[in-house]
Structures are given as C-alpha cells and as structure tokens.
Design an enzyme around this catalytic site. Structure first.
Site, PDB file in Angstrom:
ATOM      1  N   GLU A 141      -1.827  -0.004  -8.017  1.00 24.75           N
ATOM      2  CA  GLU A 141      -2.099  -1.055  -6.890  1.00 24.75           C
ATOM      3  C   GLU A 141      -3.030  -0.610  -5.924  1.00 24.75           C
ATOM      4  O   GLU A 141      -2.983   0.216  -5.158  1.00 24.75           O
ATOM      5  CB  GLU A 141      -0.714  -1.031  -5.948  1.00 24.75           C
ATOM      6  CG  GLU A 141      -0.779  -2.287  -4.897  1.00 24.75           C
ATOM      7  CD  GLU A 141       0.487  -2.259  -4.276  1.00 24.75           C
ATOM      8  OE1 GLU A 141       1.588  -1.603  -4.391  1.00 24.75           O
ATOM      9  OE2 GLU A 141       0.346  -2.619  -2.882  1.00 24.75           O
ATOM     10  N   ARG A 188      -7.321  -3.777   1.647  1.00 25.54           N
ATOM     11  CA  ARG A 188      -7.397  -3.237   2.948  1.00 25.54           C
ATOM     12  C   ARG A 188      -8.500  -2.665   3.562  1.00 25.54           C
ATOM     13  O   ARG A 188      -8.798  -2.118   4.413  1.00 25.54           O
ATOM     14  CB  ARG A 188      -6.283  -2.299   3.679  1.00 25.54           C
ATOM     15  CG  ARG A 188      -4.611  -2.919   3.311  1.00 25.54           C
ATOM     16  CD  ARG A 188      -3.823  -1.941   3.676  1.00 25.54           C
ATOM     17  NE  ARG A 188      -2.557  -2.016   3.117  1.00 25.54           N
ATOM     18  CZ  ARG A 188      -1.410  -1.215   3.138  1.00 25.54           C
ATOM     19  NH1 ARG A 188      -1.397  -0.074   3.649  1.00 25.54           N
ATOM     20  NH2 ARG A 188      -0.368  -1.558   2.626  1.00 25.54           N
ATOM     21  N   LYS A 238       9.979  -6.274  -4.415  1.00 28.42           N
ATOM     22  CA  LYS A 238       9.358  -5.002  -3.669  1.00 28.42           C
ATOM     23  C   LYS A 238      10.251  -4.952  -2.455  1.00 28.42           C
ATOM     24  O   LYS A 238      10.315  -5.687  -1.746  1.00 28.42           O
ATOM     25  CB  LYS A 238       7.896  -4.981  -3.486  1.00 28.42           C
ATOM     26  CG  LYS A 238       7.751  -4.151  -2.324  1.00 28.42           C
ATOM     27  CD  LYS A 238       6.044  -3.926  -2.012  1.00 28.42           C
ATOM     28  CE  LYS A 238       5.498  -3.779  -0.759  1.00 28.42           C
ATOM     29  NZ  LYS A 238       4.251  -3.373  -0.677  1.00 28.42           N
TER      30      LYS A 238
HETATM   31  C1  3PG Z   1       1.958   0.528   2.139  1.00 25.17           C
HETATM   32  O1  3PG Z   1       2.124  -0.567   2.055  1.00 25.17           O
HETATM   33  O2  3PG Z   1       1.157   1.247   2.419  1.00 25.17           O
HETATM   34  C2  3PG Z   1       2.704   1.214   1.001  1.00 25.17           C
HETATM   35  O3  3PG Z   1       3.971   0.832   1.146  1.00 25.17           O
HETATM   36  C3  3PG Z   1       2.528   2.769   0.890  1.00 25.17           C
HETATM   37  O4  3PG Z   1       3.427   3.369   1.779  1.00 25.17           O
HETATM   38  P1  3PG Z   1       3.325   4.854   1.941  1.00 25.17           P
HETATM   39  O5  3PG Z   1       2.157   5.215   2.382  1.00 25.17           O
HETATM   40  O6  3PG Z   1       4.492   5.189   2.982  1.00 25.17           O
HETATM   41  O7  3PG Z   1       3.629   5.331   0.489  1.00 25.17           O
END
Ligand code: 3PG
Length: 213
Positions: free
Chosen positions: A47, A51, A134
């Site tokens: 994924e 961002r 999710k």
């Molecule tokens: C996110 O949106 O950044 C994900 O949920 C990942 O979260 P994490 O950095 O706590 O694994």
C-alpha cells in the site's frame, strides 16, 4: 465494479500475506528497490499512501516489480481514485468511507478496502455490499479486543486492521476469525529506507510474512 466484486478482490489481496506494508515514500527513484525488498521477503501486497508528492510516481515504479501487487492508500477524493488508477494501482485503501469514494472506486473499477471504525460504519458498508473492510485506526479504537467484539454480531465482515499494529501485537489481530491480514508501516522504517538497507527490509518482511494467521 460492484461492491461484491471489490470485496472479493480486496480479500484476494489480503490473503496474499499476513501483512500489507503501509508505505510513505518521498523518492520515486528508490521505489523499485523498496518494492523488490518487500516482495522478496514474502510481502507482495503493497500500500503506497498518497501522502507525498512522489506517491503516484512511486506507484507507477512499484507496479513494474515482478510479483508485486501495488495499491494506493489514503484515498480521500474521487480525484485521488482516478489518479491512483491511472498510475497503475490495482487496489485502493481509504481511512474512512464516503459515498463519493465508494462511487468513484466502483466507477473506476478499483477494488477498495474501505476504512471503518465502528459497528455502525461496518454495517453501513455491509448494506452496500462491502464484506472486506479496513479497521482504522486499529489500536486507538480498542485494538484486537474491539475488533473481536465487532466480530460477534457481524461475523460476515472480514477486516484488515491498520494503525498502531506492530510485529509485537500483530498476532492478537491475526488470531481473530474476522481478520484476514494486518496493515503496518513497521516493515519499511524510514531509517532503513533512507539508508537503502534493502537486506534489512527484506529481513523485516520475512519476519512479518512468517506470522501465523
Ligand atoms: C497509516 O495510515 O499510516 C497506517 O495505518 C499505518 O499505521 P502505522 O504506522 O501505525 O503502522
């Protein structure tokens, strides 16, 4: 694409490995190496969060890596959906679910893993036909006990919990009957990515790929 078809495709992605790496990548020039390191470690589903300014280019580069299945995360608008699809994403992930996002993913044939945090949200998505969701943000919403509790009345919805999941607590989720896989950023930590320590990332991926579920 119907919600049912989207959920089938999302389940297929979730069933590839116990962990879907959540990636925030600034530099498209390292995208192929990073993807290859994770795929070689046994984590084919990736994924890429939208961002960073480079995210769409990162998706396009990672999509060239053999064995990888590259999706776009942080889908917030229909424009994000269209751009992700055009870049080569084969699935999408959103932190929450709005009608605009669901409509856009269905219209663009992009299987979506829609975010949900409560029983009502899970039920609303289920009414529309989304049986794979999710759970986000997982830890902040009560972690595995909360997800287990949602599974009692709504066992037909399966989840990928994400947000605060780690190597240490992933098994708490993966042992639940309503969890297909987890998402997490810990397999591609910023320091290793910056150092281009691909062997180190492959080692983390192997550790994650070996988690029981
Ligand atoms: C996110 O949106 O950044 C994900 O949920 C990942 O979260 P994490 O950095 O706590 O694994």
């Amino acid at each position: 694409m119907t919600p049912q078809e989207a959920s089938k495709a999302a389940a297929d992605v979730c069933n590839l490995a116990p962990v879907v790496p959540v990636l925030v990548v600034d530099d498209a020039s390292i995208a192929q190496d990073l993807a290859a390191a994770l795929v070689h470690g046994g984590l084919p589903a990736l994924e890429v969060t939208l961002r960073t300014p480079a995210a769409l280019e990162v998706i396009a580069e990672m999509a060239k890596v053999a064995g990888g299945v590259v999706g776009a995360g942080t889908l917030l608008t229909p424009q994000d959906v269209e751009a992700a699809k055009a870049a080569g994403a084969t699935f999408g992930v959103s932190p929450g679910a709005t009608d605009l996002i669901l409509d856009a993913c269905e219209a663009n044939d992009l299987p979506l893993l829609p975010g949900t945090a409560t029983a009502s949200e899970a039920m609303r998505l289920l009414e529309r036909g989304y049986t794979v969701q999710k759970f986000f943000p997982a830890a902040a919403n009560g972690g595995a006990p909360a997800l287990k509790a949602i599974g009692a009345p709504i066992p037909q919805v399966k989840f990928c919990p994400t947000g605060g999941v780690s190597l240490q607590n992933a098994h708490e989720y993966l042992s639940l009957p309503n969890t297909l896989c987890v998402g997490g950023s810990w397999v591609a930590p910023k320091d290793l990515v910056t150092a281009k320590d691909w062997a180190g990332i492959t080692a983390l991926a192997k550790e994650a790929a070996a988690l029981a579920r």
